[in-house]
Structure formats: structure tokens, C-alpha cells
Design a protein around this motif. Structure first.
Motif, PDB file in Angstrom:
ATOM      1  N   ARG A 145      -9.460   6.646   4.382  1.00  0.00           N
ATOM      2  CA  ARG A 145      -8.725   8.039   4.031  1.00  0.00           C
ATOM      3  C   ARG A 145      -8.327   8.727   5.555  1.00  0.00           C
ATOM      4  NH1 ARG A 145     -12.761  11.712   1.296  1.00  0.00           N
ATOM      5  NH2 ARG A 145     -11.381  13.209   1.362  1.00  0.00           N
ATOM      6  N   THR A 151      -4.651   9.436  -4.452  1.00  0.00           N
ATOM      7  CA  THR A 151      -5.161   9.876  -3.057  1.00  0.00           C
ATOM      8  C   THR A 151      -5.514   8.306  -2.460  1.00  0.00           C
ATOM      9  OG1 THR A 151      -7.192  10.002  -3.617  1.00  0.00           O
ATOM     10  CG2 THR A 151      -5.319  11.763  -3.666  1.00  0.00           C
ATOM     11  N   ARG A 152      -5.710   8.267  -1.135  1.00  0.00           N
ATOM     12  CA  ARG A 152      -6.166   7.179  -0.492  1.00  0.00           C
ATOM     13  C   ARG A 152      -7.684   6.835  -0.938  1.00  0.00           C
ATOM     14  NH1 ARG A 152      -4.891   6.892   6.005  1.00  0.00           N
ATOM     15  NH2 ARG A 152      -2.620   7.232   5.828  1.00  0.00           N
ATOM     16  N   SER A 195     -10.527  -2.744   5.106  1.00  0.00           N
ATOM     17  CA  SER A 195     -10.165  -1.453   5.007  1.00  0.00           C
ATOM     18  C   SER A 195      -9.482  -0.864   6.413  1.00  0.00           C
ATOM     19  CB  SER A 195     -11.137  -0.298   4.587  1.00  0.00           C
ATOM     20  OG  SER A 195     -11.418  -0.985   3.104  1.00  0.00           O
ATOM     21  N   LEU A 247       0.517   4.379  -2.738  1.00  0.00           N
ATOM     22  CA  LEU A 247       0.230   5.703  -2.105  1.00  0.00           C
ATOM     23  C   LEU A 247       1.207   6.672  -2.323  1.00  0.00           C
ATOM     24  CD1 LEU A 247      -1.869   5.129   1.347  1.00  0.00           C
ATOM     25  CD2 LEU A 247      -2.563   5.568  -1.025  1.00  0.00           C
ATOM     26  N   MET A 307       0.616  -1.139  -0.138  1.00  0.00           N
ATOM     27  CA  MET A 307      -0.021  -0.053  -0.132  1.00  0.00           C
ATOM     28  C   MET A 307       0.912   1.429  -0.006  1.00  0.00           C
ATOM     29  SD  MET A 307      -3.071   1.124  -0.115  1.00  0.00           S
ATOM     30  CE  MET A 307      -3.968  -0.378   0.245  1.00  0.00           C
TER      31      MET A 307
END
Length: 269
Positions: A263, A115-116, A184, A110, A106
Motif C-alpha cells: 500500500r 484500493t491497493r 509484493s 488499480l 497492476m
């Protein structure tokens, strides 16, 4: 959405999606192939099912064998398809998010100009697309099976068949959303897989137990699987409007919450 990431992820997971899709297609074709021989002994089989405890018939979707869609709703849509799509939701949702965080991938995603929120939305789109592909192939296989094995010799209600497939997709859109939310919020792949599996198969078990006995029928009220009733769809007793709206809302809220929380959360990058 990050289109480049979406294309890459679909390339990675399409083989897996198609394996599940063709597996589902094989089983439903098998049901169509079996039905003509079943139909010749419908009365005897219905009597056998009728002699069983009522809860057993409800639990395993034994809805009679008077029509092809009734047979398929119990033998396929009531159990096999549920298990296939439950596994897809739990495994793929975990791989799309928690695995990337757990393995450190991840951080690389990123570090690119994205963006997340876009990453999470893209991964959610990959899961939803995969579920749609599986259900689309299953639906097409059903029409092929009808034309190939049943033809004009047996009646087959195509609108009912489409309703069963649409409701199944919405159920697992909701299940997938919940699993994606868990993934998530997790840094550990195994933990995310365990929690998602516990929730998904826990809901399934509550619905199954609630069908067996009227005394514990209330258990179904806390399971989203109770909104998926293929037997009632075949009999024309299902309230498809209400169940479809509830499942859609659960799925949309779960995916949206997963994107928002991803986010904002701290990541071990």
C-alpha cells in the motif's frame, strides 16, 4: 477483499491448483498402493535402513515401515509434498503480484474502483485458497487410498494423518507468506522468483543439512522447515501446539506486512 477480482483470479489459477492437487493425490495414492507389498518385508527393510548412517535416515525422513502412516510420512510427506508445495508457493506468489507489476497489469487493476490493500489481500487469499485446495484433495486421496488399498488388513491412524496434513498446510502458509512478501516488494518478476526460490529452498537445504550431522544440527534452528516434522508426528513426539502457533504467526505476519508495504510503496505505474 475485491470479490470480483478473487473470482477472476481463482478462475485463472484453479486449473493450475488442481493440476498440483491431482499430482499430489496421485503420488499419495501410489504410496498406499505400494505399502502392502512393503509391509510384507518390513523387517528386512528396517534392517537395511538401520544399516545406513543415522543422518541419512533423518535427512530423508526414513522413519521405519511398521505402519502405513510411518511409511507415508517418510516417502511422501518428508520430500515429495515439500517440493510440490514449495514450487507452488514460489511460482504462484510471484505471478500474483510481481508479474502484474512487471507487465503493467497492476496499473489496470488499480485504475478500477478498488484500493491497493484490497488487491493485495485478494491475491493473498487466492494463494491461501490454492494451498488449502491442494492439501484438501491430498487428504481426501489419502482416505480413499486407505479404504481402497489397505482396508481392514492394515492399521492406519487417521488422526495422525490429519495432523500431518494440517501441519503441512501451516508450513506452506508460512512459506507462501514469505514468498508473497517478496513478490509484493518487487517490480521484476524474475528477480522476485529468484529471491523467493533462494529463501524457500535455502531454508529447506539448511534443514536437510542439519539433519545429516549433529555437528551442524544448529542450522535447523534458522529454518522454518524444522517446525515441520512428520516423522515425529507419527511417533507422537512432535510439539504440534508450539509449531502450529509459530507457523501461523509467521504466515499472518508475512501476509499482513506484504499488504501494508504494498500500500505504501512506489509503483512504476
Amino acid at each position: 477483499m475485491n470479490v470480483t477480482l478473487y473470482k477472476q483470479m481463482m478462475k485463472v489459477y484453479m486449473k493450475s491448483f488442481m493440476n498440483y492437487a491431482f499430482g499430489s493425490a496421485f503420488y499419495i495414492m501410489l504410496m498406499f498402493w505400494l505399502y502392502p507389498s512393503i509391509a510384507k518385508n518390513t523387517k528386512a527393510i528396517d534392517e537395511l535402513v538401520g544399516s545406513m548412517p543415522e543422518g541419512v535416515g533423518k535427512a530423508f525422513g526414513l522413519n521405519g515401515f511398521g505402519s502405513a502412516e510411518a511409511f507415508i510420512s517418510g516417502e511422501y510427506y518428508g520430500l515429495i509434498l515439500v517440493l510440490i508445495l514449495s514450487i507452488v508457493c514460489v511460482q504462484v506468489s510471484t505471478q500474483l503480484m510481481a508479474r502484474l507489476v512487471d507487465q503493467g497489469s497492476m496499473a489496470y487493476l488499480l485504475s478500477t474502483p478498488t484500493t491497493r490493500g484490497k488487491v493485495a489481500f485478494t491475491q493473498a487469499s487466492v494463494l491461501t485458497t490454492g494451498l488449502f485446495v491442494i492439501m484438501a484433495v491430498t487428504t481426501i486421496a489419502g482416505f480413499v487410498g486407505n479404504a481402497w488399498f489397505l482396508g481392514d488388513d492394515y492399521t492406519f491412524d487417521t488422526s495422525t494423518f490429519i495432523q500431518m496434513n494440517a501441519t503441512a498446510f501451516l508450513l506452506f502458509f508460512a512459506v507462501g507468506g514469505i514468498s508473497f512478501l517478496v513478490s509484493s516488494l518487487s517490480n521484476d518478476e524474475k528477480k522476485a522468483l529468484s529471491i523467493s526460490g533462494l529463501i524457500t529452498f535455502g531454508f529447506f537445504s539448511l534443514d536437510l543439512l542439519g539433519k545429516i550431522s549433529e555437528k551442524i544440527n544448529w542450522l535447523r534452528n534458522i529454518s522454518i522447515f524444522s517446525l515441520y516434522r512428520p516423522g515425529e508426528i507419527v511417533n507422537g513426539n512432535a510439539d504440534l501446539g508450539v509449531s502450529s502457533i509459530i507457523l501461523s504467526v509467521i504466515g499472518l505476519l508475512s501476509f499482513s506486512l506484504a499488504i501494508i508495504l504494498f500500500r505504501k510503496r512506489d509503483l512504476p505505474l
